[in-house]
Design an enzyme around this catalytic site. Structure first.
Site, PDB file in Angstrom:
ATOM      1  N   LYS A  21       0.852  -1.208   0.000  1.00  0.00           N
ATOM      2  CA  LYS A  21       0.000   0.000   0.000  1.00  0.00           C
ATOM      3  C   LYS A  21       0.878   1.245   0.000  1.00  0.00           C
ATOM      4  CE  LYS A  21      -4.043  -2.027   0.166  1.00  0.00           C
ATOM      5  NZ  LYS A  21      -5.004  -1.898  -0.952  1.00  0.00           N
ATOM      6  N   ARG A  22       2.082   1.088  -0.463  1.00  0.00           N
ATOM      7  CA  ARG A  22       3.043   2.208  -0.562  1.00  0.00           C
ATOM      8  C   ARG A  22       3.213   2.907   0.779  1.00  0.00           C
ATOM      9  NH1 ARG A  22       3.016  -0.953  -4.120  1.00  0.00           N
ATOM     10  NH2 ARG A  22       2.969  -0.481  -6.349  1.00  0.00           N
ATOM     11  N   ALA A  58       2.973   6.987   1.134  1.00  0.00           N
ATOM     12  CA  ALA A  58       1.976   7.650   0.275  1.00  0.00           C
ATOM     13  C   ALA A  58       0.999   8.478   1.101  1.00  0.00           C
ATOM     14  CB  ALA A  58       1.226   6.602  -0.544  1.00  0.00           C
ATOM     15  N   LEU A  60      -1.688   9.571   4.207  1.00  0.00           N
ATOM     16  CA  LEU A  60      -2.864   9.006   4.871  1.00  0.00           C
ATOM     17  C   LEU A  60      -3.448   7.853   4.059  1.00  0.00           C
ATOM     18  CD1 LEU A  60      -5.303   9.269   6.889  1.00  0.00           C
ATOM     19  CD2 LEU A  60      -6.285  10.869   5.244  1.00  0.00           C
ATOM     20  N   LEU A  62      -6.124   6.534   2.449  1.00  0.00           N
ATOM     21  CA  LEU A  62      -7.349   7.227   2.039  1.00  0.00           C
ATOM     22  C   LEU A  62      -8.595   6.375   2.265  1.00  0.00           C
ATOM     23  CD1 LEU A  62      -5.869   8.917  -1.159  1.00  0.00           C
ATOM     24  CD2 LEU A  62      -6.574  10.078   0.942  1.00  0.00           C
ATOM     25  N   GLY A 105       0.600  12.974   4.400  1.00  0.00           N
ATOM     26  CA  GLY A 105       0.926  12.565   5.761  1.00  0.00           C
ATOM     27  C   GLY A 105       2.328  11.990   5.885  1.00  0.00           C
ATOM     28  N   GLU A 108       4.352  14.803   6.499  1.00  0.00           N
ATOM     29  CA  GLU A 108       4.082  15.311   7.857  1.00  0.00           C
ATOM     30  C   GLU A 108       4.884  14.525   8.907  1.00  0.00           C
ATOM     31  OE1 GLU A 108      -0.278  15.156   7.467  1.00  0.00           O
ATOM     32  OE2 GLU A 108      -0.251  17.343   7.636  1.00  0.00           O
ATOM     33  N   GLU A 128      -3.404  16.768  -1.067  1.00  0.00           N
ATOM     34  CA  GLU A 128      -4.665  16.889  -0.318  1.00  0.00           C
ATOM     35  C   GLU A 128      -5.739  17.634  -1.101  1.00  0.00           C
ATOM     36  OE1 GLU A 128      -1.699  16.955   1.026  1.00  0.00           O
ATOM     37  OE2 GLU A 128      -1.743  16.034   3.016  1.00  0.00           O
ATOM     38  N   ARG A 131      -7.507  15.817  -3.626  1.00  0.00           N
ATOM     39  CA  ARG A 131      -8.411  14.770  -3.087  1.00  0.00           C
ATOM     40  C   ARG A 131      -9.579  15.389  -2.340  1.00  0.00           C
ATOM     41  NH1 ARG A 131      -5.656  11.518  -6.045  1.00  0.00           N
ATOM     42  NH2 ARG A 131      -3.572  10.944  -5.385  1.00  0.00           N
ATOM     43  N   GLY A 136      -3.754  17.388   7.740  1.00  0.00           N
ATOM     44  CA  GLY A 136      -4.299  17.170   9.080  1.00  0.00           C
ATOM     45  C   GLY A 136      -3.293  16.578  10.034  1.00  0.00           C
TER      46      GLY A 136
HETATM   47  C1  1HE Z   1      -3.080   3.677  -1.150  1.00  0.00           C
HETATM   48  C2  1HE Z   1      -2.509   4.952  -0.985  1.00  0.00           C
HETATM   49  C3  1HE Z   1      -3.092   5.800  -0.011  1.00  0.00           C
HETATM   50  C4  1HE Z   1      -1.414   3.931  -2.513  1.00  0.00           C
HETATM   51  N1  1HE Z   1      -4.150   5.341   0.688  1.00  0.00           N
HETATM   52  N2  1HE Z   1      -4.125   3.272  -0.434  1.00  0.00           N
HETATM   53  N3  1HE Z   1      -1.947  10.347  -0.665  1.00  0.00           N
HETATM   54  C5  1HE Z   1      -2.087  10.383  -1.998  1.00  0.00           C
HETATM   55  O1  1HE Z   1      -2.969  11.015  -2.533  1.00  0.00           O
HETATM   56  C6  1HE Z   1      -1.116   9.543  -2.772  1.00  0.00           C
HETATM   57  C7  1HE Z   1      -1.837   8.361  -3.386  1.00  0.00           C
HETATM   58  N4  1HE Z   1      -0.931   7.378  -3.948  1.00  0.00           N
HETATM   59  C8  1HE Z   1      -0.273   7.547  -5.135  1.00  0.00           C
HETATM   60  O2  1HE Z   1      -0.300   8.602  -5.750  1.00  0.00           O
HETATM   61  C9  1HE Z   1       0.458   6.358  -5.677  1.00  0.00           C
HETATM   62  O3  1HE Z   1      -0.060   5.190  -5.049  1.00  0.00           O
HETATM   63  C10 1HE Z   1       1.999   6.397  -5.444  1.00  0.00           C
HETATM   64  C11 1HE Z   1       2.609   7.509  -6.296  1.00  0.00           C
HETATM   65  C12 1HE Z   1       2.357   6.620  -3.989  1.00  0.00           C
HETATM   66  C13 1HE Z   1       2.609   5.032  -5.853  1.00  0.00           C
HETATM   67  O4  1HE Z   1       2.189   4.681  -7.182  1.00  0.00           O
HETATM   68  P1  1HE Z   1       2.320   3.167  -7.647  1.00  0.00           P
HETATM   69  O5  1HE Z   1       1.900   3.135  -9.089  1.00  0.00           O
HETATM   70  O6  1HE Z   1       3.651   2.654  -7.291  1.00  0.00           O
HETATM   71  O7  1HE Z   1       1.280   2.323  -6.734  1.00  0.00           O
HETATM   72  P2  1HE Z   1      -0.319   2.217  -6.869  1.00  0.00           P
HETATM   73  O8  1HE Z   1      -0.686   1.163  -7.834  1.00  0.00           O
HETATM   74  O9  1HE Z   1      -0.942   3.560  -7.069  1.00  0.00           O
HETATM   75  O10 1HE Z   1      -0.723   1.778  -5.371  1.00  0.00           O
HETATM   76  C14 1HE Z   1      -0.454   0.461  -4.891  1.00  0.00           C
HETATM   77  C15 1HE Z   1      -1.538   0.139  -3.891  1.00  0.00           C
HETATM   78  O11 1HE Z   1      -1.415   1.036  -2.781  1.00  0.00           O
HETATM   79  C16 1HE Z   1      -2.937   0.351  -4.442  1.00  0.00           C
HETATM   80  O12 1HE Z   1      -3.802  -0.566  -3.804  1.00  0.00           O
HETATM   81  P3  1HE Z   1      -4.236  -1.947  -4.531  1.00  0.00           P
HETATM   82  O13 1HE Z   1      -5.074  -2.659  -3.527  1.00  0.00           O
HETATM   83  O14 1HE Z   1      -4.983  -1.509  -5.767  1.00  0.00           O
HETATM   84  O15 1HE Z   1      -2.949  -2.658  -4.884  1.00  0.00           O
HETATM   85  C17 1HE Z   1      -3.293   1.744  -3.973  1.00  0.00           C
HETATM   86  O16 1HE Z   1      -4.676   1.965  -3.847  1.00  0.00           O
HETATM   87  C18 1HE Z   1      -2.643   1.736  -2.595  1.00  0.00           C
HETATM   88  N5  1HE Z   1      -2.363   3.079  -2.126  1.00  0.00           N
HETATM   89  N6  1HE Z   1      -1.472   5.088  -1.846  1.00  0.00           N
HETATM   90  C19 1HE Z   1      -4.627   4.104   0.461  1.00  0.00           C
HETATM   91  N7  1HE Z   1      -2.606   7.014   0.261  1.00  0.00           N
HETATM   92  C20 1HE Z   1      -3.855  13.435   8.236  1.00  0.00           C
HETATM   93  S1  1HE Z   1      -4.064  14.263   6.789  1.00  0.00           S
HETATM   94  C21 1HE Z   1      -2.945  13.630   5.618  1.00  0.00           C
HETATM   95  C22 1HE Z   1      -3.592  13.723   4.285  1.00  0.00           C
HETATM   96  C23 1HE Z   1      -2.838  12.955   3.246  1.00  0.00           C
HETATM   97  O17 1HE Z   1      -1.882  12.292   3.491  1.00  0.00           O
HETATM   98  S2  1HE Z   1      -3.446  13.130   1.673  1.00  0.00           S
HETATM   99  C24 1HE Z   1      -2.310  12.296   0.669  1.00  0.00           C
HETATM  100  C25 1HE Z   1      -2.836  10.974   0.264  1.00  0.00           C
END
Ligand code: 1HE
Length: 258
Positions: A21-22, A58, A60, A62, A105, A108, A128, A131, A136
């Site tokens: 889940k990265r 990656a 929070l 989500l 996060g 963070e 963020e 999305r 947070g």
């Molecule tokens: C996740 C998450 C996640 C990956 N929550 N499941 N963060 C983001 O908006 C970043 C979202 N993630 C990405 O942009 C990409 O996953 C990556 C650039 C980090 C990596 O890409 P990649 O091609 O190597 O991997 P992938 O195929 O996108 O992800 C692999 C799996 O990890 C996949 O799940 P699967 O079951 O389909 O294999 C994804 O859904 C899962 N995954 N990132 C849940 N973030 C307290 S406030 C803080 C607010 C925030 O942090 S917002 C930022 C959120």
């Protein structure tokens, strides 16, 4: 278990271990981080936070945000604040190893650590706004102080992704190393940190960020108090005697360090 904990002498190595889940941060992982830093094991004087796989984190998880109420959202954010405060204002210095995605996060957590070692693959973003959410986990306080509020505004509004080089220039990392070299460098730094007097390390962690928020007069006064407290410790007296007797290491110029 999504947080592996290993003690290597005085240094604890914490590995965020959800590579599939990265290394997205779920409540269990954030809770385990808090539990560790709230009361580090006796004998541990520094910690390294690293990660499994190609990405630091990656951000929070989500999937945990779906269908929460506003109040649950406040509590969730406050739980992250509490957890990351135990890193920044805990009792031991923390070095992080950043690589690949350091997002939301993930950035963070990194900003709450004291020394950040980035590998060349690291990249930083705050997705963020894209999305439909807001930071947070403390970024408005820690990251805006680290890189400047206008840069953070830009990252949030435009989705700008900073490279490892850019992040380094802005102070996100204090050390920039090649891919695969971050963990060794971080462990080496943590071992060096662990050799300092715990009183001095504690003063650095507790006093410096607070003094930075004070007016100059108050800051200088608190500095004087901290200086007196650290130098009156038994350990300080022994270390000073060791130096004067030629038993302590000298400071060598940066180009003679390996
Ligand atoms: C996740 C998450 C996640 C990956 N929550 N499941 N963060 C983001 O908006 C970043 C979202 N993630 C990405 O942009 C990409 O996953 C990556 C650039 C980090 C990596 O890409 P990649 O091609 O190597 O991997 P992938 O195929 O996108 O992800 C692999 C799996 O990890 C996949 O799940 P699967 O079951 O389909 O294999 C994804 O859904 C899962 N995954 N990132 C849940 N973030 C307290 S406030 C803080 C607010 C925030 O942090 S917002 C930022 C959120």
């Amino acid at each position: 278990m999504t947080l592996l904990i290993e003690e290597r002498g005085p240094v604890a190595l914490l590995t965020i271990d959800r590579p599939a889940k990265r290394n997205a941060l779920d409540a269990a992982t954030v809770g385990a981080i808090e539990e560790f830093f709230r009361k580090p094991p006796v004998g541990v004087s520094a910690a390294v936070i690293a990660s499994s796989g190609d990405h630091f984190s990656a951000g929070l998880d989500l999937s945990e945000l779906c269908e929460t109420t506003a109040f649950e959202g406040v509590l969730h954010s406050r739980s992250w604040h509490q957890a990351f405060d135990t890193i920044q204002f805990g009792s031991i210095p923390v070095v992080s190893v950043l690589k690949g995605a350091v997002l939301g996060g993930g950035l963070e957590v990194a900003a709450a650590t004291h020394v950040r070692v980035a590998e060349a693959s690291a990249y930083y973003a705050l997705p963020e706004a894209s999305r439909g959410i807001f930071v947070g986990g403390g970024a408005s306080v820690r990251l805006s102080r680290l890189i400047g509020v206008d840069r953070m505004v830009d990252m949030m509004l435009t989705g700008r992704v900073l490279s490892a080089d850019e992040g380094h220039q802005l102070g996100i990392s204090q050390y920039l190393v090649g891919d695969g070299e971050g963990l060794d460098r971080a462990l080496e730094l943590a071992e060096r940190i662990a050799r300092n007097s715990p009183v001095s390390n504690f003063a650095v962690l507790q006093a410096l960020p607070r003094i930075a928020e004070m007016g100059p007069n108050e800051g200088l006064f608190v500095e004087a108090l901290m200086a007196a407290i650290t130098q009156s410790s038994e350990e300080s007296k022994e270390r000073l005697q060791d130096f004067l007797a030629g038993r302590a290491a000298k400071v060598v110029s940066a180009d003679r360090e390996e």
